[in-house]
Design an enzyme around this catalytic site. Structure first.
Site, PDB file in Angstrom:
ATOM      1  N   ASN A 172      -2.889  62.091 -54.743  1.00 22.99           N
ATOM      2  CA  ASN A 172      -1.570  61.953 -54.555  1.00 22.99           C
ATOM      3  C   ASN A 172      -0.854  62.810 -53.592  1.00 22.99           C
ATOM      4  O   ASN A 172       0.255  62.537 -53.146  1.00 22.99           O
ATOM      5  CB  ASN A 172      -0.726  62.031 -56.007  1.00 22.99           C
ATOM      6  CG  ASN A 172      -1.187  63.467 -56.308  1.00 22.99           C
ATOM      7  OD1 ASN A 172      -2.221  63.655 -56.758  1.00 22.99           O
ATOM      8  ND2 ASN A 172      -0.288  64.245 -56.708  1.00 22.99           N
TER       9      ASN A 172
ATOM     10  N   HIS B 108       5.695  52.954 -62.542  1.00 20.86           N
ATOM     11  CA  HIS B 108       6.860  53.435 -61.458  1.00 20.86           C
ATOM     12  C   HIS B 108       6.370  53.729 -60.221  1.00 20.86           C
ATOM     13  O   HIS B 108       7.013  53.923 -59.339  1.00 20.86           O
ATOM     14  CB  HIS B 108       7.497  54.448 -62.154  1.00 20.86           C
ATOM     15  CG  HIS B 108       6.872  56.081 -62.145  1.00 20.86           C
ATOM     16  ND1 HIS B 108       7.060  56.955 -61.315  1.00 20.86           N
ATOM     17  CD2 HIS B 108       5.874  56.447 -62.980  1.00 20.86           C
ATOM     18  CE1 HIS B 108       6.416  57.933 -61.525  1.00 20.86           C
ATOM     19  NE2 HIS B 108       5.744  57.683 -62.410  1.00 20.86           N
TER      20      HIS B 108
ATOM     21  N   THR C 207       3.962  50.730 -81.733  1.00 20.84           N
ATOM     22  CA  THR C 207       4.848  49.250 -81.297  1.00 20.84           C
ATOM     23  C   THR C 207       4.733  49.262 -79.690  1.00 20.84           C
ATOM     24  O   THR C 207       5.136  50.082 -78.994  1.00 20.84           O
ATOM     25  CB  THR C 207       6.089  49.292 -81.507  1.00 20.84           C
ATOM     26  OG1 THR C 207       6.087  49.498 -83.184  1.00 20.84           O
ATOM     27  CG2 THR C 207       6.713  48.142 -81.386  1.00 20.84           C
TER      28      THR C 207
ATOM     29  N   CYS D  42       5.152  66.834 -59.903  1.00 20.88           N
ATOM     30  CA  CYS D  42       5.399  67.592 -60.968  1.00 20.88           C
ATOM     31  C   CYS D  42       5.377  69.248 -60.489  1.00 20.88           C
ATOM     32  O   CYS D  42       5.468  69.900 -61.383  1.00 20.88           O
ATOM     33  CB  CYS D  42       4.169  67.250 -61.558  1.00 20.88           C
ATOM     34  SG  CYS D  42       3.606  65.537 -61.736  1.00 20.88           S
TER      35      CYS D  42
ATOM     36  N   GLY E 265       0.830  56.974 -66.446  1.00 19.65           N
ATOM     37  CA  GLY E 265      -0.415  57.821 -65.783  1.00 19.65           C
ATOM     38  C   GLY E 265      -0.835  58.762 -66.722  1.00 19.65           C
ATOM     39  O   GLY E 265      -1.950  59.109 -67.043  1.00 19.65           O
ATOM     40  N   THR E 266      -0.212  59.596 -67.250  1.00 19.55           N
ATOM     41  CA  THR E 266      -0.338  60.950 -67.890  1.00 19.55           C
ATOM     42  C   THR E 266      -0.849  60.793 -69.089  1.00 19.55           C
ATOM     43  O   THR E 266      -2.117  61.269 -69.323  1.00 19.55           O
ATOM     44  CB  THR E 266       0.753  61.910 -68.063  1.00 19.55           C
ATOM     45  OG1 THR E 266       1.544  62.188 -66.805  1.00 19.55           O
ATOM     46  CG2 THR E 266       0.666  63.127 -68.614  1.00 19.55           C
TER      47      THR E 266
HETATM   48  C1  LIG Z   1      -2.567  60.888 -59.098  1.00 18.17           C
HETATM   49  C2  LIG Z   1      -1.558  60.832 -60.373  1.00 18.17           C
HETATM   50  N1  LIG Z   1      -2.060  60.744 -61.632  1.00 18.17           N
HETATM   51  C3  LIG Z   1      -0.880  60.704 -62.650  1.00 18.17           C
HETATM   52  C4  LIG Z   1       0.353  60.730 -62.346  1.00 18.17           C
HETATM   53  C5  LIG Z   1       1.109  60.706 -63.757  1.00 18.17           C
HETATM   54  O1  LIG Z   1       1.830  59.344 -63.907  1.00 18.17           O
HETATM   55  P1  LIG Z   1       3.019  59.287 -64.656  1.00 18.17           P
HETATM   56  O2  LIG Z   1       4.146  59.929 -63.869  1.00 18.17           O
HETATM   57  O3  LIG Z   1       3.077  57.842 -64.831  1.00 18.17           O
HETATM   58  O4  LIG Z   1       2.748  60.123 -65.964  1.00 18.17           O
HETATM   59  C6  LIG Z   1       0.562  60.776 -61.029  1.00 18.17           C
HETATM   60  C7  LIG Z   1       2.091  60.766 -60.799  1.00 18.17           C
HETATM   61  O5  LIG Z   1       2.661  61.563 -60.004  1.00 18.17           O
HETATM   62  C8  LIG Z   1      -0.091  60.731 -60.056  1.00 18.17           C
HETATM   63  O6  LIG Z   1       0.283  60.835 -58.586  1.00 18.17           O
END
Ligand SMILES: Cc1ncc(COP(=O)(O)O)c(C=O)c1O
Length: 388
Positions: free
Chosen positions: A156, A205, A241, A329, A69-70
């Site tokens: 989230n 995940h 890759t 986080c 996601g990041t």
């Molecule tokens: C809304 C949201 N965006 C992005 C992320 C980041 O995703 P990743 O852990 O796959 O980098 C999270 C993870 O907690 C999330 O809840």
């Protein structure tokens, strides 16, 4: 046995997905190689792309696999911003809200600091709902200067949903790209890449796939500058890759979690109702953060006046119950939730929070166990808060 109620941070990989992943990791072949081993790996990757595309209702070329996601958020925001200013340096406004995940806020602030971006943070009400009337007015007043709008599908921390169809309607008239971070929504509400969206971030995940895999769905009609060059993979948008076993694991988990949501979504609603009624009955001062606003069926976020969320988290951990204060986080660092602050809560209120998130195998007995120890934990945290 731990009662794990932090599925919004990460959830268990489906056992069948894990088994297949272990097998796939032992298969030799780079999807870019021409020989049979390479083409077999390519087949695995393209099969995964097709499967994931079917789950989110997009074209298979629109799926760009990433590391999570990041990365997807960074790629969408920076990529769309650079594309915009390359065509017109005056189109440099990014619109978002301060309730977003840091994977969105931080790249925006980076672009503001180093790349000349102007940022408009939309107002958010006390339930966490973004003010879309303000968005409409702002777009009207600045239509030729907007590079992109980025608003998350579901929050989230609080689980509140954004009316993305309206966001797209507002943007459409002015051809403004819309990105959505759907990481917290995917597998929890009906997420699909509906017409008008430009880009959408996903992460494996959170839906029972492995950590370190994700996707950015990018509309065929969209142009986006890539962040990393090299190799020309993934439509030249994401060099490197490709992780064929990870992509297959992600696509399988996504399909399974979508099926579970459609067959068992109602049961999660019932469990959530049981949880929220139980919490407010046990602790009348607790406040359900998103109030009456629409939200996902498996996440409850509360503020507990006079308590530190971290104290409650540690005390619950002693009872083998895992919850969170908010985003994984920022948890672990005694810091007020930026989401709650954006919703107008005080610093004190924004540190007295707990997020309880239900997973696909959570039972009523586990929720009851949590509700049983909550009054004792709350009383101890309250006492610690008063004497601190
Ligand atoms: C809304 C949201 N965006 C992005 C992320 C980041 O995703 P990743 O852990 O796959 O980098 C999270 C993870 O907690 C999330 O809840």
């Amino acid at each position: 046995m731990t009662i794990y109620l932090d599925h919004a941070a990460t959830t268990a990989i489906y056992p069948v997905v894990a088994e297949r992943l272990v097998e796939d990791l032992q298969k030799l072949g780079n999807p870019s190689s021409i020989h049979t081993a390479g083409q077999t790996a390519r087949g695995m990757l393209e099969g995964a792309r097709e499967d994931l595309a079917r789950v989110v209702n997009c074209d298979r070329q629109e799926v760009i696999f990433t590391s999570g996601g990041t990365e997807s958020d960074n790629l969408a925001i920076k990529g769309l911003y650079w594309e915009s200013i390359n065509h017109n340096p005056d189109k440099n406004i990014i619109i978002s809200a301060y309730t977003e995940h840091h994977a969105v806020i931080d790249p925006i602030e980076w672009l503001e600091k180093y790349q000349g971006a102007k940022v408009h943070w939309l107002k958010v009400d006390e339930r966490g709902v973004v003010d879309l009337d303000e968005l409409e007015q702002f777009v009207k007043d600045n239509q030729d200067k907007i590079a992109l709008i980025t608003l998350m599908w579901s929050n989230n921390e609080t689980g509140v949903l954004t009316d993305l169809r309206r966001v797209v309607e507002i943007a459409k008239a002015n051809n403004i790209p819309v990105h959505t971070d759907a990481v917290a929504a995917f597998g929890h509400t009906d997420v699909n890449f509906f017409p008008g969206l430009t880009a959408m971030s996903l992460s494996a995940h959170k839906v029972g796939g492995p950590v370190g895999v994700g996707a950015l769905i990018v509309s065929r009609n969209a142009k986006l500058t890539s962040l990393q060059q090299g190799g020309g993979q993934e439509r030249d948008i994401r060099g490197g890759t490709m992780n064929a076993p990870g992509a297959r694991a992600f696509a399988s988990a996504a399909r399974m979690s979508q099926t579970k949501l459609s067959t068992e979504g109602w049961a999660r609603h019932e469990l959530l109702n049981h949880l929220t009624t139980g919490v407010t009955r046990a602790i009348p001062s607790a406040r359900f953060s998103r109030g009456s606003a629409p939200g996902v069926p498996d996440l409850a976020h509360f503020t507990f006046p006079g308590c530190s969320g971290d104290s409650m988290l540690y005390l619950l951990d002693q009872h083998n119950i895992a919850v969170s204060t908010g985003s994984a986080c920022t948890a672990g660092v005694a810091r007020a939730s930026h989401v709650l602050i954006a919703m107008g809560r005080t610093q004190e209120e924004a540190t007295g929070t707990l997020r309880i998130s239900i997973g696909r195998d959570t039972t009523k007995t586990e929720i009851d166990e949590f509700l049983k120890v909550l009054p004792e934990v709350h009383a101890a945290a309250l006492k610690a808060g008063l004497t601190a």
